[in-house]
Design a protein around this motif. Sequence first.
Motif, PDB file in Angstrom:
ATOM      1  N   GLY A 127      15.397 -28.240 -32.027  1.00 18.56           N
ATOM      2  CA  GLY A 127      16.554 -28.939 -31.486  1.00 18.56           C
ATOM      3  C   GLY A 127      16.465 -30.440 -31.697  1.00 18.56           C
ATOM      4  N   GLU A 128      17.501 -31.094 -31.251  1.00 16.51           N
ATOM      5  CA  GLU A 128      17.585 -32.549 -31.375  1.00 16.51           C
ATOM      6  C   GLU A 128      16.418 -33.219 -30.653  1.00 16.51           C
ATOM      7  OE1 GLU A 128      20.606 -35.999 -29.839  1.00 16.51           O
ATOM      8  OE2 GLU A 128      21.494 -34.127 -30.564  1.00 16.51           O
ATOM      9  N   GLY A 129      15.800 -34.169 -31.303  1.00 19.93           N
ATOM     10  CA  GLY A 129      14.710 -34.931 -30.703  1.00 19.93           C
ATOM     11  C   GLY A 129      13.342 -34.275 -30.802  1.00 19.93           C
ATOM     12  N   VAL A 130      13.255 -33.090 -31.399  1.00 19.17           N
ATOM     13  CA  VAL A 130      11.966 -32.410 -31.551  1.00 19.17           C
ATOM     14  C   VAL A 130      11.448 -32.659 -32.964  1.00 19.17           C
ATOM     15  CG1 VAL A 130      10.768 -30.190 -31.503  1.00 19.17           C
ATOM     16  CG2 VAL A 130      12.609 -30.644 -29.879  1.00 19.17           C
ATOM     17  N   ASP A 131      10.182 -32.981 -33.072  1.00 19.86           N
ATOM     18  CA  ASP A 131       9.548 -33.269 -34.361  1.00 19.86           C
ATOM     19  C   ASP A 131       9.766 -32.113 -35.340  1.00 19.86           C
ATOM     20  OD1 ASP A 131       7.757 -33.761 -36.482  1.00 19.86           O
ATOM     21  OD2 ASP A 131       6.265 -34.640 -35.145  1.00 19.86           O
ATOM     22  N   ARG A 132      10.341 -32.387 -36.492  1.00 22.69           N
ATOM     23  CA  ARG A 132      10.642 -31.361 -37.493  1.00 22.69           C
ATOM     24  C   ARG A 132       9.384 -30.705 -38.061  1.00 22.69           C
ATOM     25  NH1 ARG A 132      14.829 -29.161 -38.487  1.00 22.69           N
ATOM     26  NH2 ARG A 132      14.315 -28.842 -40.647  1.00 22.69           N
ATOM     27  N   ARG A 133       8.222 -31.316 -37.844  1.00 22.62           N
ATOM     28  CA  ARG A 133       6.986 -30.707 -38.341  1.00 22.62           C
ATOM     29  C   ARG A 133       6.641 -29.413 -37.617  1.00 22.62           C
ATOM     30  NH1 ARG A 133       3.199 -35.896 -38.214  1.00 22.62           N
ATOM     31  NH2 ARG A 133       4.418 -36.145 -36.340  1.00 22.62           N
ATOM     32  N   TRP A 134       7.357 -29.109 -36.527  1.00 22.97           N
ATOM     33  CA  TRP A 134       7.146 -27.842 -35.836  1.00 22.97           C
ATOM     34  C   TRP A 134       7.646 -26.666 -36.666  1.00 22.97           C
ATOM     35  CZ3 TRP A 134       4.468 -26.258 -31.727  1.00 22.97           C
ATOM     36  CH2 TRP A 134       3.956 -27.233 -30.888  1.00 22.97           C
ATOM     37  N   VAL A 135       8.650 -26.892 -37.500  1.00 18.46           N
ATOM     38  CA  VAL A 135       9.215 -25.803 -38.315  1.00 18.46           C
ATOM     39  C   VAL A 135       8.115 -25.230 -39.213  1.00 18.46           C
ATOM     40  CG1 VAL A 135      10.913 -25.195 -40.085  1.00 18.46           C
ATOM     41  CG2 VAL A 135      11.535 -26.777 -38.245  1.00 18.46           C
ATOM     42  N   GLY A 136       7.980 -23.911 -39.150  1.00 17.75           N
ATOM     43  CA  GLY A 136       6.963 -23.215 -39.937  1.00 17.75           C
ATOM     44  C   GLY A 136       5.658 -22.971 -39.195  1.00 17.75           C
ATOM     45  N   ARG A 138      11.992 -23.905 -24.917  1.00 10.12           N
ATOM     46  CA  ARG A 138      11.762 -25.348 -24.968  1.00 10.12           C
ATOM     47  C   ARG A 138      10.352 -25.625 -25.484  1.00 10.12           C
ATOM     48  NH1 ARG A 138      15.511 -28.366 -22.564  1.00 10.12           N
ATOM     49  NH2 ARG A 138      16.985 -27.355 -21.174  1.00 10.12           N
ATOM     50  N   ARG A 139      10.181 -26.761 -26.093  1.00  9.37           N
ATOM     51  CA  ARG A 139       8.883 -27.164 -26.637  1.00  9.37           C
ATOM     52  C   ARG A 139       7.791 -27.084 -25.575  1.00  9.37           C
ATOM     53  NH1 ARG A 139       4.465 -27.938 -27.109  1.00  9.37           N
ATOM     54  NH2 ARG A 139       3.334 -29.623 -28.037  1.00  9.37           N
ATOM     55  N   ARG A 140       8.110 -27.480 -24.356  1.00 10.81           N
ATOM     56  CA  ARG A 140       7.078 -27.497 -23.308  1.00 10.81           C
ATOM     57  C   ARG A 140       6.573 -26.100 -22.958  1.00 10.81           C
ATOM     58  NH1 ARG A 140      11.675 -28.893 -19.774  1.00 10.81           N
ATOM     59  NH2 ARG A 140      12.048 -27.136 -18.383  1.00 10.81           N
ATOM     60  N   HIS A 141       7.312 -25.064 -23.363  1.00 11.85           N
ATOM     61  CA  HIS A 141       6.901 -23.700 -23.058  1.00 11.85           C
ATOM     62  C   HIS A 141       6.209 -23.001 -24.222  1.00 11.85           C
ATOM     63  CE1 HIS A 141       8.854 -23.737 -19.201  1.00 11.85           C
ATOM     64  NE2 HIS A 141      10.002 -24.075 -19.741  1.00 11.85           N
ATOM     65  N   SER A 142       5.897 -23.749 -25.280  1.00  9.86           N
ATOM     66  CA  SER A 142       5.219 -23.128 -26.408  1.00  9.86           C
ATOM     67  C   SER A 142       4.025 -23.982 -26.816  1.00  9.86           C
ATOM     68  CB  SER A 142       6.171 -22.969 -27.598  1.00  9.86           C
ATOM     69  OG  SER A 142       6.565 -24.231 -28.090  1.00  9.86           O
ATOM     70  N   ALA A 143       3.128 -23.357 -27.525  1.00  6.03           N
ATOM     71  CA  ALA A 143       1.939 -24.043 -27.996  1.00  6.03           C
ATOM     72  C   ALA A 143       1.628 -23.577 -29.411  1.00  6.03           C
ATOM     73  CB  ALA A 143       0.746 -23.754 -27.087  1.00  6.03           C
ATOM     74  N   SER A 144       1.217 -24.505 -30.237  1.00  8.63           N
ATOM     75  CA  SER A 144       0.846 -24.158 -31.595  1.00  8.63           C
ATOM     76  C   SER A 144      -0.458 -23.372 -31.565  1.00  8.63           C
ATOM     77  CB  SER A 144       0.669 -25.436 -32.411  1.00  8.63           C
ATOM     78  OG  SER A 144       0.399 -25.153 -33.749  1.00  8.63           O
ATOM     79  N   CYS A 145      -0.563 -22.391 -32.418  1.00  8.98           N
ATOM     80  CA  CYS A 145      -1.809 -21.618 -32.469  1.00  8.98           C
ATOM     81  C   CYS A 145      -2.310 -21.565 -33.904  1.00  8.98           C
ATOM     82  CB  CYS A 145      -1.606 -20.205 -31.908  1.00  8.98           C
ATOM     83  SG  CYS A 145      -0.369 -19.220 -32.758  1.00  8.98           S
TER      84      CYS A 145
END
Length: 94
Positions: A27-36, A84-91
């Motif tokens: 979404g808007e304002g979230v770092d695009r590096r999260w994609v993928g 939302r970003r706050r509810h996920s974590a990169s693994c």
Amino acid sequence: MQYLGERLTTYPVRIGHEWMGTVSAVGEGVDRRWVGRRVTGDTMLGCGQCRRCRGGYHHVCESRTELGIRGDRPGALAEQVAVRRRHSASCRIR
């Protein structure tokens, strides 16, 4: 199911509460590096504003939604799930 009796959910229910996946959009304002990125996350999604959420107890937030069972949010068996970003974590998968 208790949530049906208390009218916290309705049929049809798309279950799945333990999940992981790959970020397909942000979404808007979230770092695009999260994609993928592969992610996993919480099932109980608090409002983020109440005293319980601010104290780190979002799992007992009175306004929480729960993937697949509470608040008409689809569960992990859906094709896509928005959190939302706050509810996920990169693994890291090795």
